[in-house]
Scaffold this active site. Structure first.
Site, mmCIF file in Angstrom:
data_model
loop_
_atom_site.group_PDB
_atom_site.id
_atom_site.type_symbol
_atom_site.label_atom_id
_atom_site.label_comp_id
_atom_site.label_asym_id
_atom_site.label_seq_id
_atom_site.Cartn_x
_atom_site.Cartn_y
_atom_site.Cartn_z
ATOM 1 N N ASP A 1 1.310 -1.217 -0.097
ATOM 2 C CA ASP A 1 0.383 -0.038 0.223
ATOM 3 C C ASP A 1 0.878 1.682 -0.061
ATOM 4 O O ASP A 1 1.636 1.036 0.128
ATOM 5 C CB ASP A 1 -1.091 0.086 1.089
ATOM 6 C CG ASP A 1 -2.260 0.747 0.502
ATOM 7 O OD1 ASP A 1 -2.074 1.941 0.645
ATOM 8 O OD2 ASP A 1 -3.122 -0.187 0.668
ATOM 9 N N HIS B 1 -2.626 3.450 -4.627
ATOM 10 C CA HIS B 1 -2.236 2.359 -3.444
ATOM 11 C C HIS B 1 -0.237 2.464 -3.008
ATOM 12 O O HIS B 1 0.146 1.408 -2.365
ATOM 13 C CB HIS B 1 -2.712 2.005 -2.912
ATOM 14 C CG HIS B 1 -4.382 2.130 -2.653
ATOM 15 N ND1 HIS B 1 -4.457 2.721 -1.113
ATOM 16 C CD2 HIS B 1 -5.830 2.627 -2.630
ATOM 17 C CE1 HIS B 1 -5.558 2.937 -0.586
ATOM 18 N NE2 HIS B 1 -6.956 2.725 -1.991
ATOM 19 N N ASP C 1 -8.487 -0.174 -6.062
ATOM 20 C CA ASP C 1 -9.200 1.118 -5.655
ATOM 21 C C ASP C 1 -8.984 2.245 -5.631
ATOM 22 O O ASP C 1 -7.377 2.625 -5.891
ATOM 23 C CB ASP C 1 -10.102 0.418 -4.410
ATOM 24 C CG ASP C 1 -8.907 0.381 -3.501
ATOM 25 O OD1 ASP C 1 -7.450 0.010 -4.191
ATOM 26 O OD2 ASP C 1 -8.561 0.736 -2.147
ATOM 27 N N GLU C 2 -9.418 3.052 -5.105
ATOM 28 C CA GLU C 2 -9.182 4.397 -5.470
ATOM 29 C C GLU C 2 -8.848 5.138 -5.851
ATOM 30 O O GLU C 2 -7.345 5.415 -5.168
ATOM 31 C CB GLU C 2 -8.783 4.282 -3.263
ATOM 32 C CG GLU C 2 -10.349 4.347 -2.756
ATOM 33 C CD GLU C 2 -10.039 4.210 -0.878
ATOM 34 O OE1 GLU C 2 -10.868 4.393 -0.174
ATOM 35 O OE2 GLU C 2 -9.081 3.719 -1.076
ATOM 36 N N TRP D 1 -17.038 -4.148 -2.096
ATOM 37 C CA TRP D 1 -16.164 -3.789 -0.848
ATOM 38 C C TRP D 1 -17.192 -2.200 -0.651
ATOM 39 O O TRP D 1 -17.565 -1.964 0.092
ATOM 40 C CB TRP D 1 -15.249 -2.914 -0.862
ATOM 41 C CG TRP D 1 -14.594 -1.420 -1.867
ATOM 42 C CD1 TRP D 1 -13.964 -1.895 -2.904
ATOM 43 C CD2 TRP D 1 -14.219 -0.460 -1.071
ATOM 44 N NE1 TRP D 1 -13.826 -0.436 -2.863
ATOM 45 C CE2 TRP D 1 -13.941 0.038 -2.122
ATOM 46 C CE3 TRP D 1 -14.683 -0.001 0.035
ATOM 47 C CZ2 TRP D 1 -13.473 1.653 -1.758
ATOM 48 C CZ3 TRP D 1 -14.155 1.515 -0.130
ATOM 49 C CH2 TRP D 1 -13.406 2.282 -0.933
ATOM 50 N N PHE E 1 -13.840 -4.821 9.658
ATOM 51 C CA PHE E 1 -13.707 -4.620 11.070
ATOM 52 C C PHE E 1 -12.728 -4.018 11.771
ATOM 53 O O PHE E 1 -12.564 -4.141 13.434
ATOM 54 C CB PHE E 1 -13.374 -6.160 11.533
ATOM 55 C CG PHE E 1 -14.526 -7.674 11.409
ATOM 56 C CD1 PHE E 1 -15.502 -7.094 10.600
ATOM 57 C CD2 PHE E 1 -13.744 -8.618 11.820
ATOM 58 C CE1 PHE E 1 -16.264 -7.840 10.573
ATOM 59 C CE2 PHE E 1 -14.993 -9.641 11.132
ATOM 60 C CZ PHE E 1 -15.685 -9.464 10.821
ATOM 61 N N GLU F 1 -5.022 0.776 9.623
ATOM 62 C CA GLU F 1 -5.100 2.680 10.111
ATOM 63 C C GLU F 1 -4.768 2.495 11.407
ATOM 64 O O GLU F 1 -3.742 2.950 12.014
ATOM 65 C CB GLU F 1 -5.459 3.281 9.362
ATOM 66 C CG GLU F 1 -5.372 2.715 7.421
ATOM 67 C CD GLU F 1 -5.956 2.570 6.701
ATOM 68 O OE1 GLU F 1 -6.659 1.228 7.338
ATOM 69 O OE2 GLU F 1 -7.070 2.668 5.500
HETATM 70 C C1 ACM Z 1 -10.578 -0.240 0.245
HETATM 71 O O1 ACM Z 1 -12.339 -0.312 1.676
HETATM 72 N N1 ACM Z 1 -10.515 0.897 -0.258
HETATM 73 C C2 ACM Z 1 -10.970 -1.600 -0.268
#
Ligand code: ACM
Length: 685
Positions: A184, A258, A321-322, A388, A414, A464
Site C-alpha cells: 500500500d 495505493h 481501488d481508489e 466493498w 472490522f 490504519e
Molecule cells: C477499500 O476499502 N479501499 C477496498
C-alpha cells in the site's frame, strides 16, 4: 434423547444437520485416534490430538490401522472417496457410545470434521478431566466456498508468527481464505528478489506526529523508522502452514494506485516528475499512480512472477481501488501513452491496465480478482470482483457474468469499533456490533438469481488504526465467528439468539487458546458506564457534534506506554457533553491532547472549519445549549502546547445555570495539524 431428533450442537458455524442419539462417548486418556495408513489423514489425526491436548489437557495417541476393521473406544478417521455429497468440504461426525467416526471424501472435509469434534469436546468450557461427547450424527457442508478474512499488513505490520496464529484461528472457524494485503502507500511488505528496494526502502516509514519525528535513532541520527517485511522464506513457511489448515492465501499487490511505497523505492514507476521522497505516514487516498510505460508493466510482471512462485492459489488480487486519476490527467507523458495505446480516457486506462495484467495472470494459469472499481474501466471477462462499496459492485458484476465476493463497507469492515466502552481499542468510530455482522445477508434478493456467481464473503481488517497484533485479534474475534456462520451455515440453521447461546463456549475456547477477543456482545446492557455529573467523562462518553468522519484515534504519544484514545470527527472536531448538571458546578476541568492531522482527504479538507483563537496558543471553549454564542467557560491551551501526550488543563470557572444542559466543546486553532482532541472532561463543585 429420542434417536434421530434434530439437535443444536454447540458448534460454530452451525452444521447443516445434527441428529441426536442415545448415550455418550467418553474420551479418556486411553482413547486413541485411529487413522488409516496415509500420511495426510495421520497428519489430521495429530492435529486433533494436539488441539485436545492444548485445550483439554488430554494426550491421545494417534494409531495407524493395519486391518480394515475399525476399533471400538476410539476416534476413527476415515477418508471415503465414495461417500455421498459433492461438496469437497463436506464431512460427517458419527458419535455413538462405542466410538466416534469422522468421515469425508477429501482431506479438507475430514479436517473440518476434526474441528467440529474438537468443538463438541470443548462445549462445556472445562479444561481437564474426562470429556463426555453426547452421541449424535452431524452431516455438514458449507454454503459458500469463499469464507474469508482480509488482513492489512501494510498500514501496520504483524510478525510472521502472528500470521501463523491467525491462520490457526481461522481454521478453527472453518474460514478458508486469507486475503493478505501486502502493499500500500504506507508500506511494501513482500520481499521481491529482483527489486530489493521495494522492501529495503518501501517497508519503512517515520510514523506521523511530532513525537515520532523527535524520536531519533542513534544509529542513523534520523527519526526512527517503523516497518517490517516478509522474507520469501517466511512466506513459504506461512503458505505451507496455511495449506495444512485448509486456508488459501490470496496475496494482494495493489495497482495502479495505493502504490506510493513502491514509487518511493523506484521513482521511475511513478506518473509525476516530482515523486514522493519517502514512504508516507498519512492515511486516506494518495494520488500516486504507476505510469503506463512498457518498463512499468515489465516490472509488474516480474513482481507477479515472484508472487505466483510463492503463492500457489488460483487467485491473485491486484487491488484497483481508489485510483484517483489526477496524476494521469496532469501528465503529458501519460496522455501521450494513452493516445499511443488508443485508450479514450483515464477511466478506460485503468481498464486497459487491469486487462493487461489479467492476461498475464491467465497465461500463467491464475485468475485476477480486484476491488469493485475494476468494473468501471471495462473489465476482462474472467475477472472476479470483490464488492466493498456496498453490494452494488457484486450485483453489477454477477449480472455481467463475473464471479464476486462480498466484503461490503461498513458491516464487514472490522476496523470499525464493535462497542463503545472505554476499553475498546482505536478504530473507525462507527460501531459494527457482532449482531450487525451476524445479520448481514450474503445473498440479498438482487443476487439470488445469480447465486452461481457469488463465491462467498469476507471481512476486512484494515489496520490504519490497529497498531498492535493484540488489537488485530480483538477487532477480529468474535466477529469472524459471525462471518464464519453466515458463510458456512444454511439460512435455516442461522438464528442470532442461538448463535448468542453458543458464544460463551466459543469465547471459552478462545481463552483456552490464548486468543485476544472482545466480549462486548456478552456484556449485560446495563454495563454501560453510568456517569454522575462530577465523574470523568471520557472522550468515548461524549458525543461528536456531527458524524462526518468519526474516528477513535490513538494519541501519537507517549511513544512507549499507554496512550489516550480520542473519539473525534476529524471533519468537525466538536463534542457534546450531554445533559450536564450545571446547578452545582463551579468549574470545568478537561484533559486534552493533540493528534497529527495525517489524513489524505483531497478537497474535503477545505470543508473543515476552525474557530480562530483569542490567544496565541488557542483555547478550549465551552458553550451551553448549542455551539453558537458566548462561551460559558474558556480553558487556555498554553500549558498543553508543548506536550505531545495528554495534559490536564487548569480548571476554568463555568457560568452556573439551573438544571441540565448539553455542553458544546470546541477548540480554537489556526492550523489543522496537529488537531486538538479531548481525553476527558469533568465538572467540579
Ligand atoms: C477499500 O476499502 N479501499 C477496498
Amino acid at each position: 434423547m429420542m434417536p434421530g431428533t434434530s439437535i443444536v450442537a454447540d458448534v460454530i458455524p452451525a452444521p447443516a444437520a445434527a441428529a441426536g442419539r442415545a448415550g455418550v462417548f467418553v474420551i479418556r486418556a486411553s482413547t486413541h485416534i485411529s487413522v488409516p495408513s496415509d500420511a495426510q489423514t495421520a497428519r489430521i489425526g495429530r492435529y486433533l490430538a494436539s488441539l485436545l491436548q492444548r485445550t483439554r489437557g488430554v494426550r491421545l495417541e494417534v494409531v495407524e490401522r493395519v486391518s480394515s476393521s475399525e476399533p471400538d473406544h476410539a476416534i476413527v478417521l476415515r477418508l471415503d472417496p465414495h461417500s455421498s455429497g459433492s461438496n469437497p468440504e463436506s464431512y460427517e461426525v458419527d458419535v455413538t457410545p462405542q466410538r466416534i467416526v469422522l468421515s469425508a471424501r477429501e482431506p479438507r472435509g475430514l479436517f473440518y470434521g476434526t474441528v467440529t469434534l474438537w468443538e463438541l469436546c470443548t462445549a462445556d468450557g472445562g479444561h481437564s478431566g474426562a470429556i463426555n461427547v453426547p452421541a449424535m450424527r452431524i452431516s455438514d457442508a458449507p454454503r459458500f466456498a469463499w469464507r474469508g478474512l482480509m488482513l492489512d499488513s501494510a498500514r501496520h505490520y504483524q510478525s510472521p508468527d502472528f500470521i501463523l496464529e491467525l491462520i490457526d484461528w481461522m481454521a478453527l472457524h472453518k474460514l478458508n481464505v486469507l486475503h493478505w494485503h501486502l502493499t500500500d502507500d504506507q508500506g511494501w511488505r513482500l520481499e521481491i528478489q529482483k527489486y530489493p528496494r521495494l522492501t529495503a526502502v518501501g517497508a519503512w516509514r517515520v510514523p506521523a506526529g511530532t513525537a515520532a519525528a523527535a524520536d531519533i535513532d542513534p544509529s542513523t541520527g534520523r527519526a526512527r523508522l517503523y516497518g517490517g517485511l516478509y522474507s520469501q522464506d517466511a512466506v513459504r513457511r506461512i503458505v505451507a502452514h496455511a495449506a495444512d489448515r485448509n486456508v488459501t492465501i490470496v496475496p494482494e499487490i495493489e495497482m495502479p494506485g495505493h502504490a506510493t511505497a513502491a514509487i518511493v523505492a523506484y521513482p521511475q514507476l511513478g506518473s509525476t516528475d516530482h515523486p514522493p521522497p519517502s514512504v508516507p505516514a498519512d492515511w486516506g487516498i494518495y494520488t500516486n499512480l504507476y505510469n503506463v510505460e512498457e518498463t512499468t508493466f515489465a516490472f509488474l510482471e516480474d513482481v507477479l512472477d515472484e508472487v505466483m512462485a510463492l503463492f500457489p492459489g488460483e487467485y491473485i488480487h491486484v487491488g484497483g481501488d481508489e485510483a484517483v486519476k489526477d496524476q494521469w490527467v496532469a501528465s503529458a507523458r501519460v496522455q501521450a501513452r494513452m493516445r499511443e495505446l488508443g485508450v479514450p480516457n483515464d477511466q478506460a486506462l485503468q481498464g486497459y491496465f487491469t486487462r493487461r495484467i489479467e492476461k498475464y495472470l491467465n497465461a500463467h494459469g491464475r485468475r485476477l480478482i480486484g476491488w469493485d472499481e475494476i468494473l468501471e474501466g471495462g473489465i476482462a471477462a474472467g475477472a472476479t470482483v470483490m464488492s466493498w462499496r456496498g453490494t452494488n459492485g457484486a450485483i453489477s458484476a454477477a449480472s455481467a457474468g463475473h464471479d464476486t465476493v462480498l466484503s461490503p463497507w461498513p458491516t464487514l469492515y472490522f476496523d470499525n469499533r464493535q462497542g463503545g466502552g472505554p476499553a475498546e481499542p482505536p478504530g473507525r468510530g462507527r460501531i459494527v456490533s457482532l449482531e450487525d455482522v451476524y445479520r448481514f445477508d450474503p445473498l440479498p434478493e438482487a443476487l439470488a438469481s445469480q447465486r452461481q456467481h457469488v463465491l462467498g464473503l469476507q471481512a476486512n481488517v484494515w489496520t490504519e488504526h490497529i497498531r498492535t497484533e493484540d488489537r488485530v485479534a480483538y477487532m477480529t474475534f468474535p466477529r469472524a465467528a459471525a462471518v464464519a456462520e453466515i458463510g458456512w451455515s444454511a439460512p435455516e440453521r442461522r438464528q442470532w439468539r442461538g448463535f448468542l447461546q453458543r458464544l460463551p463456549a466459543e469465547l471459552a475456547r478462545y481463552q483456552a487458546l490464548g486468543m485476544r477477543y472482545s466480549d462486548e456482545a456478552l456484556r449485560p446492557d446495563g454495563a454501560a458506564r453510568r456517569l454522575g455529573p462530577f465523574d470523568r467523562h471520557m472522550s468515548q462518553d461524549l458525543k461528536t457534534c456531527t458524524d462526518k468522519l468519526v474516528l477513535s484515534l490513538e494519541d501519537d504519544a507517549p511513544l512507549r506506554g499507554e496512550r489516550a484514545i480520542f473519539l473525534i470527527d476529524i471533519m468537525n472536531p466538536c463534542w457534546i457533553f450531554e445533559s450536564a448538571d450545571l446547578s452545582q458546578a463551579r468549574s470545568l476541568q478537561a484533559a486534552v491532547g493533540q493528534v497529527p492531522f495525517n489524513f489524505q482527504i483531497g478537497r474535503d479538507i477545505e470543508a473543515i472549519k476552525l474557530n480562530p483563537p483569542r490567544t496565541p496558543d488557542g483555547e478550549l471553549e465551552v458553550r451551553m445549549d448549542g455551539c453558537e454564542g458566548e462561551p460559558i467557560a474558556v480553558l487556555p491551551l498554553a500549558s498543553a502546547v508543548s506536550n505531545d501526550a495528554v495534559t490536564v488543563l487548569p480548571a476554568a470557572q463555568i457560568r452556573q445555570a439551573p438544571g441540565r444542559h448539553d455542553l458544546c466543546l470546541r477548540f480554537t486553532q489556526r492550523t489543522l495539524d496537529p488537531m486538538w482532541a479531548i481525553d476527558w472532561v469533568k465538572l467540579l463543585e
